[in-house]
Motif scaffolding. Structure first.
Motif: not given
Length: 393
Positions: A142-153
């Motif tokens: 999830a931490s790599d899902w929406d880089k940069p500056g992402g927040l994925t839950s």
């Protein structure tokens, strides 16, 4: 963290903002990091610098500053530990946090994630991407899902749907060779894995098969472990030119022993085993190890062991890379008292004094005479190359 090394460079030097930045300068080395602007040209970490320069000749190539990256990393980890009850640092730019029980303090996990991101940005001027999930492996994805500056839950109820559409290569631990092995038996997606029972995977591929099936089911019971200790300290350098010059190789060993000794003293550890690594012109490599009579964090003792290992090698062809590693750690406090050794005591005091000076004035503020000679030769070599370029040679 988002493109951590290059983002630190851009934060420290605003002129680099918006520029393609690559960490790595030697034409014989590889890129250790690339900014998002550089990645648009196809540059990736571990790519040869020669190839990176062909893809983006106008990129800014920098040598990298590990001491600065570690300094910023320490600030970030302190911010995390102040907000999260249990933190496991996975690398210089990545960590896991178990935030069980924080609901009453921060509210939903997303609130905590936003506060964490805001405090890191405020304190370091750097962005990070956060993943929230029921376990570590899903949180990493999830931490790599929406880089940069992402927040994925990823909420528990969403796990089956999320995994159903996930490429196998996104699962940590399923690398290219494993994917190719699976492709040969017609397995390319998570549903393909789940179509066969766990017993099948255990019988055909052993632990790897059981691991794969567990991850395809969203299972990962590994805990967040605070204070994870490194198992070794190492340093290596790819040389500007292949060489058989043992004097030059020994000077590199001195520079590396300085770095490793300082890191060991900072960790409060001593090592029993010194390992020499050599890569030759044809990319073949060897490692040779020496176990000491007592654990050490003394620079000169590490250097002496590495030099003896080098002296024992015939060097059948020119050396491309040389490095040292120290392992088999012991805590400083656990070392048994031995007969007093005046020379060893002096070496320890010298190392500690140099550490204090470097902590206050920077890593290059004080050098041993032999290392200073190496630095001077490197500067003269760079000036010579610059002059040849200016003269059109």
């Amino acid at each position: 963290m988002d493109a951590f090394f290059t983002s630190v460079e851009q934060a420290d030097d605003p002129r680099l903002q918006g520029q393609p930045v690559v960490i790595g300068q030697s034409l014989r080395g590889v890129a250790s990091a690339a900014s998002y602007e550089a990645r648009k040209y196809g540059i990736r970490s571990a790519m040869p610098i020669v190839q990176a320069k062909k893809l983006c000749p106008h990129a800014v190539f920098l040598p990298g500053r590990m001491s600065r990256y570690r300094e910023i990393s320490g600030k970030i980890m302190n911010i995390m530990r102040a907000l999260c009850p249990v933190v496991e640092q996975a690398s210089v730019d990545e960590a896991y946090a178990d935030i069980s029980g924080t609901l009453r303090i921060f509210g939903p996990p997303e609130n905590l994630a936003r506060r964490l991101k805001a405090e890191i940005l405020s304190d370091t001027n750097l962005t990070c991407s956060v993943g929230i999930a029921p376990n570590k492996f899903l949180a990493k994805i999830a931490s790599d899902w929406d880089k940069p500056g992402g927040l994925t839950s990823i909420r528990p109820a969403d796990v089956p749907t999320f995994l159903h559409e996930l490429p196998l290569g996104k699962i940590p631990g399923v690398g290219k060779h494993f994917q190719e092995e699976l492709r040969r038996i017609g397995v390319t997606t998570v549903p393909h894995v789940l179509a066969r029972p766990r017993a099948y995977w255990s019988e055909t591929m052993g632990k790897r098969g059981a691991f794969l099936h567990d991850r395809a089911c969203g299972i990962d019971d590994s805990p967040v472990v605070p204070g994870h200790d490194p198992k070794s300290c190492s340093a290596e350098n790819t040389l500007e030119r292949d060489t058989l010059d043992r004097t030059l190789l020994e000077r590199w060993l001195l520079i590396q022993a300085e770095r490793i000794g300082r890191e060991l003293r900072g960790l409060g550890k001593k090592g029993l085993t010194v390992t020499l690594k050599i890569k030759f012109k044809d990319f073949s490599s060897i490692t040779r190890s020496r176990t000491l009579t007592r654990p050490t964090d003394i620079t000169t003792e590490i250097l002496e062991a590495a030099r003896k290992l080098l002296a024992a090698e015939k060097l059948p062809q020119p050396v491309r890379l040389i490095g040292i590693g120290v392992s088999n750690f012991r805590f400083v406090q656990a070392e048994l008292p031995l007969m007093p050794d005046a020379n060893r005591k002096r070496s320890q005091k010298l190392d500690q004094a140099m550490d204090r000076i470097r902590d206050k004035f920077g890593s290059t503020s004080i050098l041993r005479a032999e290392a200073a000679v190496r630095e001077t030769e490197a500067i003269e070599d760079l000036l010579s190359q610059k002059n040849r370029t200016l003269n059109g040679q």
